[in-house]
Design an enzyme around this catalytic site. Structure first.
Site, PDB file in Angstrom:
ATOM      1  CE  LYS A 172     -20.363  27.099  11.812  1.00 13.18           C
ATOM      2  NZ  LYS A 172     -18.936  27.094  12.150  1.00 13.18           N
ATOM      3  N   GLY A 223     -19.936  17.275  14.785  1.00 18.26           N
ATOM      4  CA  GLY A 223     -19.150  17.928  15.829  1.00 18.26           C
ATOM      5  C   GLY A 223     -19.333  17.186  17.141  1.00 18.26           C
ATOM      6  CB  SER A 224     -18.442  18.091  20.547  1.00 20.93           C
ATOM      7  OG  SER A 224     -19.133  19.308  20.703  1.00 20.93           O
ATOM      8  CB  THR A 227     -21.652  21.502  19.590  1.00 25.43           C
ATOM      9  OG1 THR A 227     -20.459  21.877  20.262  1.00 25.43           O
ATOM     10  CG2 THR A 227     -22.120  22.658  18.739  1.00 25.43           C
ATOM     11  N   GLY A 228     -23.925  19.222  19.699  1.00 22.46           N
ATOM     12  CA  GLY A 228     -25.071  18.567  19.057  1.00 22.46           C
ATOM     13  C   GLY A 228     -26.364  18.788  19.838  1.00 22.46           C
ATOM     14  CD  GLU A 245     -23.141  10.924  11.355  1.00 26.44           C
ATOM     15  OE1 GLU A 245     -22.573  10.290  12.269  1.00 26.44           O
ATOM     16  OE2 GLU A 245     -23.897  10.369  10.531  1.00 26.44           O
ATOM     17  CB  CYS A 279     -15.808  10.923  15.074  1.00 24.12           C
ATOM     18  SG  CYS A 279     -15.913  10.337  13.382  1.00 24.12           S
ATOM     19  CD  GLU A 376     -14.859  12.513  21.136  1.00 20.76           C
ATOM     20  OE1 GLU A 376     -15.548  13.517  21.373  1.00 20.76           O
ATOM     21  OE2 GLU A 376     -14.835  11.954  20.025  1.00 20.76           O
TER      22      GLU A 376
HETATM   23  P1  NAD Z   1     -17.644  21.340  17.805  1.00 21.25           P
HETATM   24  O1  NAD Z   1     -18.922  20.772  18.257  1.00 21.25           O
HETATM   25  O2  NAD Z   1     -16.889  22.246  18.723  1.00 21.25           O
HETATM   26  O3  NAD Z   1     -17.846  22.180  16.468  1.00 21.25           O
HETATM   27  C1  NAD Z   1     -18.371  21.623  15.283  1.00 21.25           C
HETATM   28  C2  NAD Z   1     -18.953  22.724  14.429  1.00 21.25           C
HETATM   29  O4  NAD Z   1     -20.062  23.300  15.106  1.00 21.25           O
HETATM   30  C3  NAD Z   1     -18.004  23.891  14.127  1.00 21.25           C
HETATM   31  O5  NAD Z   1     -18.232  24.309  12.791  1.00 21.25           O
HETATM   32  C4  NAD Z   1     -18.456  24.942  15.104  1.00 21.25           C
HETATM   33  O6  NAD Z   1     -18.168  26.260  14.683  1.00 21.25           O
HETATM   34  C5  NAD Z   1     -19.949  24.712  15.144  1.00 21.25           C
HETATM   35  N1  NAD Z   1     -20.635  25.156  16.370  1.00 21.25           N
HETATM   36  C6  NAD Z   1     -20.097  25.381  17.589  1.00 21.25           C
HETATM   37  N2  NAD Z   1     -21.078  25.732  18.453  1.00 21.25           N
HETATM   38  C7  NAD Z   1     -22.242  25.726  17.762  1.00 21.25           C
HETATM   39  C8  NAD Z   1     -23.603  25.980  18.112  1.00 21.25           C
HETATM   40  N3  NAD Z   1     -23.962  26.313  19.354  1.00 21.25           N
HETATM   41  N4  NAD Z   1     -24.545  25.864  17.152  1.00 21.25           N
HETATM   42  C9  NAD Z   1     -24.199  25.484  15.897  1.00 21.25           C
HETATM   43  N5  NAD Z   1     -22.926  25.239  15.501  1.00 21.25           N
HETATM   44  C10 NAD Z   1     -21.958  25.358  16.427  1.00 21.25           C
HETATM   45  O7  NAD Z   1     -16.769  20.093  17.343  1.00 21.25           O
HETATM   46  P2  NAD Z   1     -15.268  20.083  16.864  1.00 21.25           P
HETATM   47  O8  NAD Z   1     -14.416  20.367  18.081  1.00 21.25           O
HETATM   48  O9  NAD Z   1     -15.117  20.914  15.642  1.00 21.25           O
HETATM   49  O10 NAD Z   1     -15.094  18.553  16.409  1.00 21.25           O
HETATM   50  C11 NAD Z   1     -14.707  17.554  17.294  1.00 21.25           C
HETATM   51  C12 NAD Z   1     -15.899  16.720  17.705  1.00 21.25           C
HETATM   52  O11 NAD Z   1     -16.598  16.283  16.550  1.00 21.25           O
HETATM   53  C13 NAD Z   1     -15.502  15.443  18.433  1.00 21.25           C
HETATM   54  O12 NAD Z   1     -16.391  15.209  19.498  1.00 21.25           O
HETATM   55  C14 NAD Z   1     -15.667  14.362  17.369  1.00 21.25           C
HETATM   56  O13 NAD Z   1     -15.859  13.062  17.880  1.00 21.25           O
HETATM   57  C15 NAD Z   1     -16.836  14.875  16.618  1.00 21.25           C
HETATM   58  N6  NAD Z   1     -16.864  14.317  15.272  1.00 21.25           N
HETATM   59  C16 NAD Z   1     -17.862  13.449  14.944  1.00 21.25           C
HETATM   60  C17 NAD Z   1     -17.888  12.867  13.695  1.00 21.25           C
HETATM   61  C18 NAD Z   1     -18.965  11.894  13.300  1.00 21.25           C
HETATM   62  O14 NAD Z   1     -19.128  11.658  12.118  1.00 21.25           O
HETATM   63  N7  NAD Z   1     -19.713  11.329  14.225  1.00 21.25           N
HETATM   64  C19 NAD Z   1     -16.903  13.187  12.756  1.00 21.25           C
HETATM   65  C20 NAD Z   1     -15.912  14.080  13.124  1.00 21.25           C
HETATM   66  C21 NAD Z   1     -15.903  14.654  14.378  1.00 21.25           C
END
Ligand code: NAD
Length: 478
Positions: A172, A223-224, A227-228, A245, A279, A376
């Site tokens: 996704k 992602g963030s 959300t993680g 991640e 990130c 961040e």
């Molecule tokens: P986000 O957490 O908003 O979304 C990431 C993904 O999760 C999207 O596909 C989103 O639709 C999905 N999502 C949202 N809510 C969810 C839920 N409750 N359950 C499951 N999936 C859900 O993050 P973002 O704004 O897309 O990305 C930015 C963040 O990602 C920053 O904090 C950045 O540091 C981090 N990031 C980390 C890495 C790494 O490798 N550590 C790499 C890139 C980005």
């Protein structure tokens, strides 16, 4: 060169599937609609998971040599369509064409490099009575959830090891950048066996449906951190495996012996590449007091030469913030810094141009406990921070719940390495940042993640350990 149609469909069981409804994807440089993405319903997600489950027995039994070939085929499709995919990626993500091309080709490289890994067999014992060995078996169906900052390469961080290990997948992309990934799914139909890699797109409900889905055995999420936490809580219901991640607040420590003129440009890009939406971007820059003034001037002078604009225009070096939500977040951090009276070296004003543009913004030594230092930012805003004693810089760098990356800059790389070894981060760089290779383990310490991607350790995240003991036939007594 291929020219893509403007229809975007999901890939489920190797077939094109239109969404139950659709949603608009915007170009962040001008807020115009780029295309309509399918909005996957709960029933369609069930179909995608069922297709992945149906494909699992054959795929997991496919010799690893054939699975390697599949990764190379994905790499080939990405490379063959790199020019066209890059244009689509720029239109939905905002980054300059050359950077979009790197995202696509980086994904190809990741698949190709990962295809060279092997699933290890560890012999536990091999004696007259018994042989025991630990092997690696696939987990089943993996749900991969990707963010919007590097849609293709970060998806391939998951797809390549996931498929090589023998899993089938449901991928996704972010609802902000689904189109290039959907197009890749279309290009891969007939290249991979049906159901091995399903690609779905949808709104805010789709991710939570995946993490709660009984038919998914593992979630690999980028992602963030906020959300993680939700992903891990939801996955715990069925004890799904998770790789997380997450976010970072990387510190750079700049020692007084650097060549200021030479290092300023590198430090600029450490913080501002991809408009700060990385990130492992440098998000706090600790500069020794002896070079603070000249470095600050050199950074600002260089920043003024950098062109921000529509990524599709020749010469653009930095694009907009990718989406309105993140745009508001970064503006809120800037407003907070202004309200508190912190000093700005440049930027701090909202751009009047259409699109989600925030000019390069550099703050002059805001307090350590300010939001712009502690949170961040994930945007083109950098706090420069002054230090006197190295121990103090290390303590401040480590005083964070994040622990993704960090860097140390010095003419004395041995000294920098010694300092770097004291930093609490999954990746530490000396005199560079953001170098990530498929052969290096990449993952966050503390609340920057759980598990890892890349190298054998990343591959192992897509496997179960299975130890098998075979009792040998006893010799027949004479
Ligand atoms: P986000 O957490 O908003 O979304 C990431 C993904 O999760 C999207 O596909 C989103 O639709 C999905 N999502 C949202 N809510 C969810 C839920 N409750 N359950 C499951 N999936 C859900 O993050 P973002 O704004 O897309 O990305 C930015 C963040 O990602 C920053 O904090 C950045 O540091 C981090 N990031 C980390 C890495 C790494 O490798 N550590 C790499 C890139 C980005």
């Amino acid at each position: 060169m291929t020219s893509f149609s403007s229809d975007f469909t999901m890939t489920i069981g190797g077939k094109a599937v239109a969404g139950a409804s659709s949603f608009a994807v915007l170009n962040p440089a001008n807020e115009q609609v780029v295309g309509q993405a399918p909005d996957c319903s709960a029933e369609q997600l069930d179909e995608a998971v069922a297709a992945a489950r149906a494909a699992f027995p054959a795929w997991s039994a496919t010799p690893i040599e054939k699975r390697r070939e599949a990764l190379l085929a994905i790499a080939g499709v990405l490379a063959a369509n790199g020019e066209e995919l890059k244009r689509l990626l720029t239109s939905e993500q905002g980054k300059p064409h050359d950077k979009a091309f790197e995202d696509v080709m980086g994904g190809a490289f990741w698949c190709q490099a990962t295809s060279g890994l092997d699933l290890p067999v560890h012999v536990v014992e091999d004696g007259p009575e018994r042989r025991g060995e630990t092997r690696r078996t696939p987990l089943g169906v993996v749900g991969a959830i990707a963010p919007w900052n590097f849609p293709i390469i970060l998806a391939m961080f998951k797809v390549a090891p996931g498929l090589l290990a023998g899993n089938t997948m449901v991928l996704k992309p972010s609802p902000f950048t689904p189109l290039t990934t959907l197009k890749l799914g279309e290009l891969l139909r007939g290249v991979l066996p049906d159901g091995v890699l399903n690609i779905v797109s949808g709104g805010d409900s789709l991710g939570p449906w995946m993490t709660a889905h009984k038919g998914i055995d593992k979630i690999s999420f980028t992602g963030s951190t906020a959300t993680g936490r939700k992903v891990m809580a939801s996955a715990s219901e069925s004890l799904k495996r998770v790789t997380l991640e997450l976010g970072g607040n990387d510190a750079a420590i700049v020692l007084p012996d650097v060549d200021v003129a030479a290092v300023a440009e590198k430090l600029f890009w450490a913080a501002f590449t991809n408009t700060g939406q990385i990130c492992v971007a440098t998000k706090r820059m600790y500069v020794h007091k002896d070079i603070y003034e000249p470095l600050k001037e050199a950074l600002v002078a260089y920043a003024k030469t950098v062109k921000m604009g529509d990524g599709a225009e020749q010469g653009t070096q930095l694009g907009p913030i990718q989406n309105h939500q993140q745009y508001k977040r970064v503006l809120d951090l800037i407003a907070d810094a202004k309200a508190k009276g912190y000093s700005f070296l440049m930027g701090g004003e909202k751009s009047e141009a259409p699109g989600y543009f925030i000019p390069i913004t550099i703050l002059d030594n805001p307090p350590e406990d300010s939001r712009i230092v502690q949170e961040e930012q994930f945007g083109p805003v950098l706090p420069l921070l002054k230090f006197d004693q190295v121990d103090d810089a290390i303590a401040r760098a480590n005083a964070s719940d994040y622990g993704l990356g960090a860097s140390v800059w010095s003419a004395d790389s041995a000294k920098a390495l010694e300092i770097g070894s004291r930093l609490q981060a999954g990746t530490v760089w000396v005199n560079e940042t953001q170098y990530i290779t498929p052969m290096g383990v990449f993952g966050g310490h503390k609340q920057s993640g759980l598990g890892a991607e890349g190298a054998m350790e990343g591959l192992m995240e897509y496997t179960n350990a299975q130890t098998i003991y075979v009792k040998k036939a006893q010799p027949i007594p004479a």
